[in-house]
Design an enzyme around this catalytic site. Structure first.
Site, PDB file in Angstrom:
ATOM      1  N   LYS A   1     -55.777  13.527  67.544  1.00  0.00           N
ATOM      2  CA  LYS A   1     -55.257  11.585  67.534  1.00  0.00           C
ATOM      3  C   LYS A   1     -55.477  11.530  68.788  1.00  0.00           C
ATOM      4  CE  LYS A   1     -50.534  12.712  66.468  1.00  0.00           C
ATOM      5  NZ  LYS A   1     -50.178  11.968  64.924  1.00  0.00           N
TER       6      LYS A   1
ATOM      7  N   ARG B   1     -46.062  18.824  56.349  1.00  0.00           N
ATOM      8  CA  ARG B   1     -45.115  18.551  55.278  1.00  0.00           C
ATOM      9  C   ARG B   1     -45.479  20.048  54.705  1.00  0.00           C
ATOM     10  NH1 ARG B   1     -49.420  14.275  53.079  1.00  0.00           N
ATOM     11  NH2 ARG B   1     -48.564  13.425  55.029  1.00  0.00           N
TER      12      ARG B   1
END
Length: 460
Positions: free
Chosen positions: A241, A315
């Protein structure tokens, strides 16, 4: 932090008079002329949450609390709870009745407004306390406020003081307090039985190793399984990120904080159900053993997953936990996760979007959100988008290209692993600025709505 609570019912308390803006003149005409003149001199207009403190012969005589109009109250959640920070220290008691829903929102907001995160510096809370208004379920409101304080404390704690081990400790503390059973899977057992959880967390330092926390409580009643994303810090992995996007990544374990807070409320309320809490706790770190873009991983369920972005790790860890939930007794399974930026783009930070195929549950959640000042919004498991999560060389793709419908494709991915009766919340878990009942920082979303919906959803 102090446990949120109301002032004792028999406490000496000053009167607090709620005043709608269209009833201000009638209220002033009933006051002694000197007090009415004082209120007019203050410029008090009875706007929602506005306060006017009236002097008496020996100090403070009373206070007026503006109610505004229904339209203005609708624009500001917990608007009347602004009084908590605006009134002087002491106990206050409503001396005129409010509509039950309005009284409940005022009382709950007052408790929530008193939250301060004081672990690292002194953060004094407002000292004005409210005597619980008549007709509300004061113990339930205190339990809800205490649950939110737990969630906020966990989310607000930085990653250097809250990694997977500390998250496990928080779960163990909760289990001890309420007599719940707890088991934690680590090491080779995690690697062999929950390969996605292990893979996402394996690059972290040994003292921040990945684990699956499994807590159970209750001996009878319908089954409720809560699964919370416990990514204690998310660097994005090798798909790193940018620094600005990492600033709030201590909150990527917000789903875990939510299920622990909800579990605390359920156990404190002694709801007649069997509760299971599953938390995959990891740190998505960068290191020599980090998983890579392009890897194909096998899940606990046996489905293979092509990794097209290591920053779509939430996820993955939830998938293995959901596969375990699906092996147990059918009931209702609910995930809470700070999963996608796409959910924020879709509905903004104030709404908690949820996904379910159960229309009755969706209606109960929407009503619970309205009743308990906990706004939620249903998004669809849109079947035509299933093709987007099916890559060429594996069963599933963890990050479909194109950037469209990201919240929906993530929810569809999770549904591939979940039990049949399933609901998923894609939460933000964060207040970007101070607001009534919501100090800047960690925030609980969707929990009160779900609690309100449980009698319909299970049923109890």
């Amino acid at each position: 932090m102090p446990i949120p609570s109301f002032a004792p019912a028999d406490a000496p308390a000053l009167p607090l008079t709620p005043v709608a803006s269209d009833a201000l003149e009638a209220t002033l005409s009933a006051l002694p002329p000197a007090q009415a003149a004082w209120v007019r001199a203050l410029g008090f207009k009875a706007a929602a949450g506005e306060v006017a403190v009236l002097p008496g012969e020996d100090g403070i005589a009373r206070a007026l609390l503006g109610r505004g109009t229904p339209a203005t109250r609708a624009r500001t959640r917990f608007a009347l709870a602004q009084a908590a920070a605006r009134l002087p220290e002491g106990a206050w008691r409503l001396d005129a009745p409010l509509d039950p829903a309005e009284a409940r929102e005022l009382a709950l907001g007052w408790l929530l407004d008193g939250y301060r995160f004081g672990r690292y510096k002194d953060a004094p809370a407002p000292r004005a306390r409210l005597v619980a208004p008549e007709g509300i379920d004061a113990p339930r409101l205190e339990i809800l406020a205490q649950a939110e304080a737990l969630a906020r404390d966990l989310v607000n704690t930085p990653a250097n003081d809250l990694g997977p081990a500390e998250l496990e400790a928080a779960a163990r503390d909760l289990a001890t307090r309420f007599g719940a059973r707890i088991e934690v899977m680590t090491g080779e057992a995690l690697r062999d039985g929950f390969p996605l959880i292990h893979t996402v967390g394996r690059a972290a330092m040994p003292h921040r190793a990945p684990r699956l926390i499994d807590m159970a409580w209750g001996e009878a009643g319908p089954q409720l399984t809560l699964v919370g994303k416990g990514v204690c810090f998310d660097t994005g992995g090798l798909d790193l990120k940018p620094s600005a996007s990492m600033l709030t990544m201590k909150k990527d374990m917000g789903g875990a904080a939510h299920v622990l807070a909800l579990a605390q409320a359920i156990m404190a309320l002694a709801l007649p159900l069997r509760l299971r809490v599953l938390i995959p706790a990891v740190e998505n770190a960068v290191g020599p053993d980090a998983f890579r873009p392009g890897d194909v991983l096998r899940s606990r369920k046996g489905l293979t997953v092509e990794i097209n972005n290591t920053d779509a790790e939430g996820r993955l860890v939830l998938a293995d936990a959901l596969a375990l939930a699906a092996e147990g007794e059918p009931g209702l399974t609910v995930t809470f996760a700070t999963l996608t930026g796409a959910a924020r783009v879709a509905v903004g930070p104030d709404l908690a979007p949820f996904f379910t195929d159960d229309d009755a549950l969706a209606q109960a959640l929407a009503q619970g959100g309205r009743d308990w000042a906990d706004p939620v919004w249903r998004l669809p498991f849109h079947e035509p988008y299933e093709a987007l999560i099916e890559p060429a060389i594996a069963d599933l793709d963890n990050a479909p290209s194109g950037g469209m419908a990201g919240a929906i494709t993530a929810a569809l991915f999770l549904r591939r692993f979940a039990p049949t009766r399933y609901c998923h919340f894609d939460i933000f878990a964060w207040s970007q600025s101070n607001a009534p009942g919501r100090t800047k920082g960690g925030l609980m979303q969707g929990v009160r709505a779900l609690l309100a919906a449980l009698p319909e959803a299970l049923p109890l």
